[in-house]
Motif scaffolding. Sequence first.
Motif, mmCIF file in Angstrom:
data_model
loop_
_atom_site.group_PDB
_atom_site.id
_atom_site.type_symbol
_atom_site.label_atom_id
_atom_site.label_comp_id
_atom_site.label_asym_id
_atom_site.label_seq_id
_atom_site.Cartn_x
_atom_site.Cartn_y
_atom_site.Cartn_z
ATOM 1 N N UNK A 6 -8.754 1.305 5.780
ATOM 2 C CA UNK A 6 -10.087 1.752 5.404
ATOM 3 C C UNK A 6 -11.026 1.455 6.555
ATOM 4 N N UNK A 7 -11.787 2.457 6.955
ATOM 5 C CA UNK A 7 -12.769 2.295 8.018
ATOM 6 C C UNK A 7 -14.140 2.608 7.442
ATOM 7 N N UNK A 8 -15.094 1.709 7.665
ATOM 8 C CA UNK A 8 -16.490 1.973 7.342
ATOM 9 C C UNK A 8 -17.186 2.257 8.657
ATOM 10 N N UNK A 93 -16.809 -2.943 -2.999
ATOM 11 C CA UNK A 93 -17.058 -4.317 -2.552
ATOM 12 C C UNK A 93 -17.315 -4.355 -1.046
ATOM 13 N N UNK A 94 -16.524 -3.590 -0.298
ATOM 14 C CA UNK A 94 -16.719 -3.543 1.158
ATOM 15 C C UNK A 94 -18.080 -2.945 1.502
ATOM 16 N N UNK A 95 -18.456 -1.892 0.797
ATOM 17 C CA UNK A 95 -19.775 -1.294 1.027
ATOM 18 C C UNK A 95 -20.889 -2.297 0.712
ATOM 19 N N UNK A 96 -20.714 -3.056 -0.375
ATOM 20 C CA UNK A 96 -21.746 -4.020 -0.757
ATOM 21 C C UNK A 96 -21.877 -5.115 0.295
ATOM 22 N N UNK A 97 -20.756 -5.590 0.830
ATOM 23 C CA UNK A 97 -20.808 -6.582 1.910
ATOM 24 C C UNK A 97 -21.565 -6.007 3.105
ATOM 25 N N UNK A 98 -21.281 -4.770 3.447
ATOM 26 C CA UNK A 98 -21.947 -4.107 4.560
ATOM 27 C C UNK A 98 -23.455 -3.991 4.304
#
Length: 153
Positions: A6-8, A93-98
Motif C-alpha cells: 500500500x502506498x499513500x 487507519x493509515x490515512x488517519x495517521x497521515x
Amino acid sequence: MNGAELVLRRAVDSDAADIADVWLRSFAAALPTVRRAHGDDEVRGWISTVVVPQYETWVAVAEGAVIGLLVLDGGELEQLYLDPSWRGRGVGDRFMELAKRQRPHGLGLWTFHVNGPARRFYERHGFTAVEQTDGQRNEEGEPDVRYTWQPQG
C-alpha cells in the motif's frame, strides 16, 4: 492487506478519474439512504477541477489502483473514502495517521449521523462529537455530526 503493498501519496491531476470512481462507489456502499446532491458527472468535474488541484489530496494505491482518498483543507478533514472492497483492511487507519501527522495541532470534520461505521471509526481515532445538526446546512439535507480531534499533551 493480504501482502499487497500500500502506498499513500499526494494525488496528481491524472488520478482524478480514479478518485471519482472510488468516491462514487464508496458513497453508494456506505450511504445508500443518503440523497446525493450531485450526479456522477458533477462529482467527477468537482474532483478534477476543485478537489485535486485546490486541496491537499492524498490517494492510497494498492495493486496498481487507487483504492482510497483523503482530502485535507486547512484544519478540516474534508473527505475520507475507501473502495468498499478495501474497508476493514487498515487503509483508513493509515490515512488517519497521515492526517494527524499533516495536522498535528488538530482536525475537524463532518460526517452524516446515519453513517455509524464512520462515526465509530472517528471515535476510535480520538475524535469527539461536538455538534449535531438537522441537515439544513448541507446539500443532502441529511442530519450530520461535527467531530474534532486535538492531540494529547
